[in-house]
Motif scaffolding. Sequence first.
Motif: not given
Length: 123
Positions: A7-12, A47-56, A58-59, A66-67
Motif C-alpha cells: 500500500n502507499i504507506v509501505t511505499d512511502i 522531506e520537502s518533496q514528499l511534504s509537497n506531494a502529500l499536501s493535497n 491525492t498522492l 517521481e519523488i
Amino acid sequence: MSGIIGNIVTDIGGKSLDALWKRASVISNNIANNDTPGYKQKYVDFESQLSNALSNNTLSESQLDEIKPVIKEYDGTYGANMNGVDMETQLIELTRNQLQYSYMERSVHESLSMLLSAARGGK
C-alpha cells in the motif's frame, strides 16, 4: 511500486528508507572531507518533496515514483581551511539520521507484518 500486495504507506516507507540511506552516505562523505580545502558540505533534500506531494492528499503511486532524494550543496564556508564542513553539525545529523532510519525500518516492518496477517486471515 507495490502493486496489489502493498500500500502507499509501505511505499512511502521504502522511499524514506532509500532517502535516509543516501543521506547517511552523503553525511559520511562530508565527514571524510572535513580536512579537504574548498570542499562544500552537501545534504539530501527529500522531506520537502514528499511534504509537497502529500499536501493535497491525492498522492498516487506514479507521483510517489517521481519523488527522489536530491543531493545539494550548502553555500558558505565554516572551517579555517575554507571548507564547508561543520563537523559538529554532521555528527549530530548522522546520529539523527540513524535514529530516523531505525524508526522507519520498524514502521515498514510493522506495516508489512499487518499485511501478512491480513493475508493469512488474521492468523
